[in-house]
Design a protein around this motif. Structure first.
Motif, PDB file in Angstrom:
ATOM      1  N   VAL A   1       0.868  -1.175   0.000  1.00 24.51           N
ATOM      2  CA  VAL A   1       0.000   0.000   0.000  1.00 24.51           C
ATOM      3  C   VAL A   1       0.904   1.225   0.000  1.00 24.51           C
ATOM      4  CG1 VAL A   1      -1.693   1.327   1.318  1.00 24.51           C
ATOM      5  CG2 VAL A   1      -1.860  -1.172   1.235  1.00 24.51           C
ATOM      6  N   ASN A   2       0.603   2.190  -0.857  1.00 26.08           N
ATOM      7  CA  ASN A   2       1.413   3.409  -0.947  1.00 26.08           C
ATOM      8  C   ASN A   2       0.471   4.601  -1.020  1.00 26.08           C
ATOM      9  OD1 ASN A   2       3.484   4.923  -3.520  1.00 26.08           O
ATOM     10  ND2 ASN A   2       3.541   5.261  -1.334  1.00 26.08           N
ATOM     11  N   SER A   3       0.327   5.290   0.114  1.00 23.18           N
ATOM     12  CA  SER A   3      -0.584   6.434   0.177  1.00 23.18           C
ATOM     13  C   SER A   3       0.019   7.515   1.064  1.00 23.18           C
ATOM     14  CB  SER A   3      -1.940   5.999   0.735  1.00 23.18           C
ATOM     15  OG  SER A   3      -2.789   7.110   0.947  1.00 23.18           O
ATOM     16  N   PRO A   4       0.125   8.744   0.528  1.00 25.51           N
ATOM     17  CA  PRO A   4      -0.048   9.162  -0.859  1.00 25.51           C
ATOM     18  C   PRO A   4       0.885   8.407  -1.797  1.00 25.51           C
ATOM     19  CG  PRO A   4       0.066  11.078   0.583  1.00 25.51           C
ATOM     20  CD  PRO A   4       0.470   9.894   1.398  1.00 25.51           C
ATOM     21  N   GLY A   5       0.451   8.268  -3.043  1.00 22.18           N
ATOM     22  CA  GLY A   5       1.109   7.344  -3.940  1.00 22.18           C
ATOM     23  C   GLY A   5       2.051   7.970  -4.943  1.00 22.18           C
TER      24      GLY A   5
END
Length: 373
Positions: free
Chosen positions: A163-167
């Motif tokens: 998961v990458n947030s903000p991406g």
């Protein structure tokens, strides 16, 4: 001549680097994910003082200096409301090494890692270097990662999902509901959620949420660093946070490939985390202004752009030939398919550059779009 490792043969130089190589020396570079701010003065001074005092001459402990890890633990408490033991943190050579440690420690040969598509180029490459199999998960139309798509992709061979947030490359920010779901999925399916949070302080609409705050088990591993938040890309100082058993396994990898993160960078990072945070807010506000400028200009061009809610990237849907035409006219943008097959038809643009320069680049892009239509 001896043959090379199949793991290394499975990866290549990134598409981002290929674009750089094709561009002229005077090109406007909108391909680089590097803030155009100086590192905080107090962080620089802390490194200088440590060097002058001789405190940075020797190896630190493998995990990093205690005071830095305490500062990282305090950051988790401050920003996520999560209590972290400083012993459950490893200071690393940037977020890149932190990603490497997490994958090496948790992924066995042939196991699957679910990665966002499009997503940061290192997820695919580092999975392959660990002997794993990257499994791309297509994003929604707004370029956010759908928890339902992640859950549907899980098999008996799945070790981890990212998961990458903000991406990066999308600028997309996961909602609190989605982040809660990521934590639940990791808990219920007994797979690791690797949460890459290096852009956490650059959220324009809404708030950043970490699955670490919602998990009921030790299923979440968090990667972060100073590179983006404090404009310290060259200092190479990141960290990984996880449960004690997971940190102990990652430490086994770290001690052999790195021993310890750079000592001067550790002292600088501690001061960056504990000192004044005014510059971070200034950067966030500046990036939001640039985002709005970019969105306005692309709207005028008739180019569709999913609105980035964070980081400093946008992924417009561009006509065929757009990237090559921009590069030929001295503006570097990165083709979307450098970040995965589902990035095709997009370009990634970094707006971590001066507004005047950004205006100039957008003028070129407007001409390119007009010529291609």
């Amino acid at each position: 001549m001896a043959e090379f490792s199949p793991r290394v043969e499975a990866i290549s130089i990134s598409g981002i680097r290929e674009v750089f190589e094709a561009a002229g020396e005077d090109a406007i570079n909108l391909g680089l994910g590097q803030p155009d701010f100086p590192a905080p003065v107090h962080a620089r001074e802390a490194a200088v003082e440590a060097i002058r005092a001789g405190d940075a001459d020797a190896y630190t402990g493998n995990k990093g200096i205690r005071s830095l890890r305490e500062a990282i633990a305090a950051k988790h408490e401050r920003d996520q409301g999560v209590a972290v033991d400083p012993g459950d943190v490893i200071a690393t050579a940037g977020g890149s090494e932190a990603l490497h440690l997490a994958l090496e420690a948790h992924v066995d040969a042939g196991q699957e890692v679910l990665i966002p598509d499009p997503g940061f180029v290192s997820y695919d490459a580092l999975t392959k270097l660990a002997g794993g199999e990257p499994v791309p998960v297509p994003l929604r139309d707004d370029l956010t990662l759908d928890p339902a798509a992640v859950e549907a992709a899980i098999t008996d061979d799945t070790a981890m999902f990212v998961v990458n947030s903000p991406g990066n490359p999308t600028g997309a920010v996961s909602s609190e509901d989605d982040v809660r779901e990521f934590a639940r999925i990791a808990d219920e399916h007994d797979v690791v959620c690797l949460s890459d949070e290096v852009y956490e302080h650059f959220v324009f609409d809404g708030d950043h949420h970490s699955p670490l705050a919602y998990a009921d088990t030790d299923s979440v591993v968090v990667v972060n660093g100073c590179s983006k938040t404090y404009s310290m890309t060259g200092w190479r100082l990141g960290w990984v946070t996880a449960s004690t058993p997971r940190i102990e396994r990652m430490l086994r990898v770290h001690q052999y490939i790195q021993a310890c993160a750079s000592a001067p960078a550790q002292y600088a990072a501690e001061e960056a985390l504990t000192g004044p945070q005014d510059q971070v807010e200034e950067m966030r506000e500046t990036f939001e202004e640039r985002r709005d400028l970019l969105l306005d200009r692309f709207e005028a061009m008739g180019v569709e752009v999913p609105t980035p809610q964070g980081a400093f990237y946008a992924m417009p849907r561009v006509p065929d030939g757009f990237v090559d035409a921009c590069v030929e006219r001295g503006v570097i943008v990165v083709p979307g398919d450098a970040f995965g097959a589902n990035g095709a038809g997009h370009a990634r643009i970094s707006y971590a550059t001066d507004a005047e320069v950004l205006h100039e680049a957008l003028d070129v892009m407007a001409d390119v779009v007009a010529d291609l239509h």
